[in-house]
Design an enzyme around this catalytic site. Structure first.
Site, PDB file in Angstrom:
ATOM      1  N   HIS A 123      -9.108   4.149  -1.534  1.00  0.00           N
ATOM      2  CA  HIS A 123      -7.764   3.595  -1.382  1.00  0.00           C
ATOM      3  C   HIS A 123      -7.388   2.682  -2.556  1.00  0.00           C
ATOM      4  O   HIS A 123      -7.289   1.471  -2.409  1.00  0.00           O
ATOM      5  CB  HIS A 123      -7.687   2.829  -0.053  1.00  0.00           C
TER       6      HIS A 123
ATOM      7  N   CYS B   4     -13.715   1.755   7.678  1.00  0.00           N
ATOM      8  CA  CYS B   4     -12.818   0.947   6.857  1.00  0.00           C
ATOM      9  C   CYS B   4     -12.684   1.574   5.473  1.00  0.00           C
ATOM     10  O   CYS B   4     -13.679   2.009   4.888  1.00  0.00           O
ATOM     11  CB  CYS B   4     -13.364  -0.472   6.699  1.00  0.00           C
ATOM     12  N   SER B   5     -11.470   1.604   4.941  1.00  0.00           N
ATOM     13  CA  SER B   5     -11.277   2.145   3.598  1.00  0.00           C
ATOM     14  C   SER B   5     -11.855   1.184   2.567  1.00  0.00           C
ATOM     15  O   SER B   5     -11.770  -0.031   2.722  1.00  0.00           O
ATOM     16  CB  SER B   5      -9.796   2.386   3.329  1.00  0.00           C
TER      17      SER B   5
ATOM     18  N   CYS C 243       0.813  -1.217   0.000  1.00  0.00           N
ATOM     19  CA  CYS C 243       0.000   0.000   0.000  1.00  0.00           C
ATOM     20  C   CYS C 243       0.844   1.264   0.000  1.00  0.00           C
ATOM     21  O   CYS C 243       0.307   2.366  -0.158  1.00  0.00           O
ATOM     22  CB  CYS C 243      -0.945   0.008   1.199  1.00  0.00           C
TER      23      CYS C 243
END
Length: 396
Positions: A343, A212-213, A81
């Site tokens: 994301h 939460c992404s 990430c």
């Protein structure tokens, strides 16, 4: 001596729900890089080196061919990430070391719907050390997705050790969704009440869906240049200096005590932040605005402590004081963060760079942080890599 390094052009696409837009990696790259070049006011032919990041695409050269084919070195970057920030780090290293006066960093991703997997069908995975350490301290819940479970366990550990509560994590989700209302690039721009956040579908206690992404599609880009390039093209007025930048990986203490907080990168974040702040010759108290890797609300809270914003075990006190939103000591994730902006793995680091560049230029519109003079970017990927960058307005 190392050359000074500056961001002179940034661009990004709107982050989208996977599959909601008919586009491919070259389309993403053309849009994001085109915006960065337009922002800088220079042509693609000025770029001497390019680093193109994605976790799933692995096509840096091909993605850029729709933008230009000038024969320059193009390297594909993959670093969990932290892929986008790693591309930015490498572009900066090229300029800092005198290998180029203008380097491009690109991050992009097309993702599938649903929670990320952990590749557990293989004996060796990018996070096998992390999973073994976590499950040595906590029972693995087979019916839960791996990433929410890992970061949710870090949140549980913080509550058990230090007295934070689910309400603290919910407030972070509320804050970041509220911030994203003013971000036209965000995947979500809805404002929720705190009760909405708390009563959303439980993903892994204490994390609800709105903490939460999401998975996302999108791209971001930045042009990193030297002082000489600024002089030659008269770009000082729009330049933002990368005053410090560091990337760290795990050390044995990430796994020694089976702490879920350590497993998800506390030590990496702490060491990267200290090194980047030291290079920039500032302290965390000097920072005004922060784009922080809030893949889950629990990670934002523990990262407050890793960055030195609060003492270990005291991150939730910043939430009690509302110290991380407008009117507080720092504004954290004015973009909406990963939770609300989205994301797309490879693009996240470049989107953070774009947001902070706009903030320091005073061009962030309704999300502008008043008087922002120092900005910090934090981007982590399990496996592990943590990138922290410190930005300042450019001075000749």
């Amino acid at each position: 001596m190392a050359n000074r390094t500056f961001v002179v052009g940034v661009g990004m696409t709107k982050f989208e729900k996977p599959g909601s837009r008919d586009w491919e990696y070259p389309d993403m790259a053309k849009e994001a890089v085109g915006k960065a070049l337009e922002d800088a006011g220079v042509g693609y032919d000025k770029i001497e080196m390019a680093y193109a990041g994605s976790m799933y695409g692995s096509m840096g050269q091909r993605a850029l061919y729709e933008t230009g084919m000038t024969g320059i070195p193009v390297m594909t970057v993959m670093n969990a990430c932290a892929t986008g920030s790693s591309a930015l780090f490498l572009a900066r290293q090229a300029v800092r070391g005198g290998l180029a006066d203008c380097a491009l960093a690109l991050g992009m991703e097309k993702m599938k719907k649903g929670s990320l997997g952990a590749g557990m069908d293989s004996k060796v995975t990018i996070i096998d050390h992390h999973l073994r350490s976590m499950t040595a301290g906590r029972e693995w819940e087979l019916d839960k997705a791996p990433m929410p479970q890992m970061f949710g366990n870090a949140g549980r550990e913080h509550m058990e050790k230090y007295g934070s509560t689910p309400d603290h994590f919910a407030w972070i989700g509320w804050k970041n969704h509220k911030h994203s209302v003013n971000n036209p690039y965000a995947q979500f721009q809805d404002e929720y009440s705190l009760d909405d956040i708390k009563n959303a579908t439980m993903v892994f206690d204490p994390l609800t869906k709105l903490q939460c992404s999401p998975t996302s599609d999108g791209a971001g880009a930045a042009l990193v240049v030297s002082e000489r390039f600024l002089d030659e093209h008269d770009l000082w007025d729009q330049a933002v200096e990368i005053a410090g930048h560091n990337i760290t990986t795990d050390t044995p203490d990430s796994f020694e005590d089976h702490s879920s907080i350590n497993v998800v990168g506390f030590g990496c974040s702490q060491r990267a932040a200290r090194a980047a702040l030291d290079e920039a010759q500032v302290g965390i108290e000097d920072v005004d605005v922060i784009e922080l890797h809030d893949c889950f609300s629990a990670n934002e809270l523990i990262t407050y402590e890793a960055l030195g914003m609060a003492g270990v075990g005291e991150g939730h006190k910043l939430i009690d004081d509302q110290a991380t939103t407008y009117g507080g000591k720092w504004v954290v994730n004015p973009s909406g963060g990963l939770i609300s902006k989205g994301h797309p793995l490879g693009a996240t680091g470049l989107a953070q760079c774009a947001e902070l560049t706009w903030q320091l230029r005073g061009k962030a519109g309704a999300r502008q942080v008043d008087g922002a003079r120092v900005a910090l970017q934090h981007n982590i990927g399990l496996g592990s890599a943590c990138a922290v960058a410190v930005y300042k307005p450019a001075t000749a």
